[in-house]
Write an enzyme that holds these catalytic residues in place. Structure first.
Site, PDB file in Angstrom:
ATOM      1  N   ASP A  13       0.753  -1.453   0.050  1.00 36.71           N
ATOM      2  CA  ASP A  13      -0.080   0.029   0.238  1.00 36.71           C
ATOM      3  C   ASP A  13       0.784   1.226   0.020  1.00 36.71           C
ATOM      4  O   ASP A  13       0.394   2.350   0.441  1.00 36.71           O
ATOM      5  CB  ASP A  13      -0.943  -0.217   1.201  1.00 36.71           C
ATOM      6  CG  ASP A  13      -1.769  -1.178   1.414  1.00 36.71           C
ATOM      7  OD1 ASP A  13      -2.309  -1.709   0.476  1.00 36.71           O
ATOM      8  OD2 ASP A  13      -1.796  -1.816   2.412  1.00 36.71           O
ATOM      9  N   LYS A  16       2.586   1.937  -5.314  1.00 41.87           N
ATOM     10  CA  LYS A  16       3.095   1.716  -6.360  1.00 41.87           C
ATOM     11  C   LYS A  16       2.378   1.774  -7.589  1.00 41.87           C
ATOM     12  O   LYS A  16       3.103   2.022  -8.549  1.00 41.87           O
ATOM     13  CB  LYS A  16       3.285  -0.023  -5.978  1.00 41.87           C
ATOM     14  CG  LYS A  16       4.309  -0.353  -4.875  1.00 41.87           C
ATOM     15  CD  LYS A  16       4.449  -1.913  -4.933  1.00 41.87           C
ATOM     16  CE  LYS A  16       3.301  -2.473  -4.512  1.00 41.87           C
ATOM     17  NZ  LYS A  16       3.204  -2.134  -3.233  1.00 41.87           N
ATOM     18  N   GLY A  40      -4.172  -4.552  -4.437  1.00 37.79           N
ATOM     19  CA  GLY A  40      -4.481  -3.479  -5.254  1.00 37.79           C
ATOM     20  C   GLY A  40      -3.749  -2.228  -5.641  1.00 37.79           C
ATOM     21  O   GLY A  40      -2.904  -1.720  -4.900  1.00 37.79           O
ATOM     22  N   HIS A  41      -3.853  -1.655  -6.803  1.00 43.19           N
ATOM     23  CA  HIS A  41      -3.203  -0.485  -7.292  1.00 43.19           C
ATOM     24  C   HIS A  41      -4.284   0.495  -7.591  1.00 43.19           C
ATOM     25  O   HIS A  41      -5.106   0.286  -8.347  1.00 43.19           O
ATOM     26  CB  HIS A  41      -2.335  -0.826  -8.441  1.00 43.19           C
ATOM     27  CG  HIS A  41      -0.999  -1.722  -8.271  1.00 43.19           C
ATOM     28  ND1 HIS A  41      -0.518  -1.644  -6.726  1.00 43.19           N
ATOM     29  CD2 HIS A  41      -0.510  -2.564  -8.982  1.00 43.19           C
ATOM     30  CE1 HIS A  41       0.588  -2.327  -6.940  1.00 43.19           C
ATOM     31  NE2 HIS A  41       0.665  -2.829  -8.206  1.00 43.19           N
ATOM     32  N   GLN A 228       2.223  -6.088  -3.081  1.00 44.58           N
ATOM     33  CA  GLN A 228       2.445  -6.124  -1.659  1.00 44.58           C
ATOM     34  C   GLN A 228       3.635  -5.444  -1.366  1.00 44.58           C
ATOM     35  O   GLN A 228       4.074  -4.414  -2.041  1.00 44.58           O
ATOM     36  CB  GLN A 228       2.418  -7.411  -0.915  1.00 44.58           C
ATOM     37  CG  GLN A 228       1.039  -8.048  -0.851  1.00 44.58           C
ATOM     38  CD  GLN A 228       0.692  -9.298  -1.884  1.00 44.58           C
ATOM     39  OE1 GLN A 228       1.581  -9.520  -2.846  1.00 44.58           O
ATOM     40  NE2 GLN A 228      -0.639  -9.582  -2.243  1.00 44.58           N
TER      41      GLN A 228
END
Length: 434
Positions: A13, A16, A40-41, A228
């Site tokens: 988180d 990225k 998630g991004h 991650q």
């Protein structure tokens, strides 16, 4: 120009998505090399928000090839759902801009069922011992992969083989589900559901290692994208409160089918403070007004699960360790603007373990839970860093904070992100020229 691997250097988180998207303008190919749809991004481009959890961030860039590598475990139903979701925002995914490794392992409904049942059993047996998984089947899919009973993308071309593998796989999982008091899955249902989408998945299938070798020969630039963060690595993280794959830069090679020399520069993404989703140790966590303020300002909710992130001060010991383990050449420091307005800031510079000072994060889960942070205090700043695009736009105290972070983690800050927008970035060194 060398290839670049982007990894998280905390518990994920770190932002990225924005950095990978920003860097992808300099790359020809973007490769996702580990994890699943549990990470998630979030990309913000011209005010439009894209939430990706399986597709590489480069997919929103026209003219770029995105690759899902063999190190990723792939839920085919989710992949199709995500493709449809971004199509609604004008991004059309075809085999021309997306390649899926033929040897990537598939996540099946039984993996998610097993994941949820195991987590529920941990909670029931001893509250507080749950791992904090997303319940999406990532761990059980990786277990099947290393146990050599998993289904792979290439298997979808052979219905008889799919049926045979499913029967073997469900013997294992249904026995476990039965023992946990959970509902078993029917092999016919899983088989029929899987074969119903096989023709939609197979067009994306490709020989990824061969395509990347062609890229090497042709001098194409490749961006390797991790999910991650280092402290969630199954070997090097806060075990057992970790993910089920290796998240360090070394996995970029194994998870995509290239040699280690193909990775020229490792960029570590680091938040200007620290957050964590789910359970597990967190030495600098602030369960107080400071933590709440960081969470509110940083909009700290998980992209995939929506879970509220735990927040705390910057942990220089942890990031320094991540930089050494991951071979990080430079840091992209994100969310500096969230610290605007704090009168003073704290940085963890060591740990106290029963009176002994540690300069690293211990491996033992007992010691991880017992360490106490040793802080250094710095003055905050009253000015705004939001949207800054040059060092001259930053308050002097903010510059001092960044410089002190560099000293403590023994790694240079090469990019500085001051908002979710793509262009609100200060570049000190282009990783592709590093």
């Amino acid at each position: 120009m060398g290839n670049v691997a982007v990894i998280g250097s905390q518990w994920g988180d770190e932002g990225k998505g924005k950095i990978v998207d920003w860097l992808s303008s300099r790359a020809d190919i973007v490769v996702r090399f580990q994890g699943g749809h549990n990470a998630g991004h979030t990309l913000v481009i011209d005010g439009k928000v894209y939430k990706l959890s399986l597709l590489p961030s480069g997919i929103v860039r026209p003219g770029k090839l995105s690759i899902i590598g063999n190190g990723v475990v792939v839920d085919p139903w989710h992949l199709l759902k995500e493709i449809a979701s971004i199509a609604e925002k004008g991004v059309i995914v075809t085999p021309e801009n997306l390649m899926l490794a033929e040897n990537a392992t598939l996540i099946l409904p039984v993996h998610a069922a097993t994941d949820r049942a195991l987590e529920a059993a941990r909670t029931q047996a001893k509250p507080g011992t749950q791992i904090g998984t997303t319940g999406r089947g990532i761990g059980p899919a990786y277990e099947d992969k290393v146990a050599r009973r998993g289904l792979r993308v290439c298997d979808l071309e052979h219905p008889e083989l799919v049926r045979e593998k499913l029967e073997t796989l469900l013997i294992h999982h249904n026995g476990l589900l039965r023992g946990l008091g959970a509902e078993e899955l029917n092999v016919d249902t899983v088989y029929n559901d899987l074969m119903a989408i096989a023709d939609k998945i197979l067009p994306f299938k490709g020989v990824v290692w061969k395509r990347l070798e062609q890229a090497r020969v042709a001098g194409e630039k490749v961006l390797f994208e991790g999910a991650q963060g280092t402290m969630l690595d199954v070997d090097h993280g806060t075990y057992p409160y970790v993910t089920s794959s290796n998240t360090v830069a070394g996995q970029a090679a194994a998870g995509s089918g290239v040699g280690p020399k193909s990775i020229g520069y490792v960029l570590g993404i680091t938040k200007a403070y620290t957050t964590r989703v789910g359970t597990g140790p967190f030495p600098t966590e602030q369960e107080n007004e400071t933590g709440e303020m960081l969470g509110q300002r940083g909009h700290e909710f998980g992209t995939v699960t929506g879970r509220k992130r735990r927040c705390g001060w910057f942990d220089a010991v942890m990031v320094r360790q991540a930089a050494k383990i991951g071979g990080i050449d430079g840091i992209a420091l994100t969310k500096l603007d969230v610290l605007d307005g704090f009168k003073e800031l704290k940085i963890c510079v060591g740990y106290d373990l029963n009176g002994e000072r540690l300069d690293h994060y211990p491996a033992s889960m007992i010691h991880q839970a017992a360490v106490k942070p040793i802080y250094e205090t710095m003055p905050g700043w009253s000015g705004s860093t939001q949207g800054a695009r040059s060092w001259a736009d930053l308050p002097a105290e903010a510059v001092k904070y960044v410089r002190r972070v560099e000293e403590l983690i023994e790694t240079p800050v090469t990019l500085l992100s001051t908002s979710p927008e793509r262009d609100d970035t200060i570049l000190m060194q282009d990783p592709f020229l590093g």
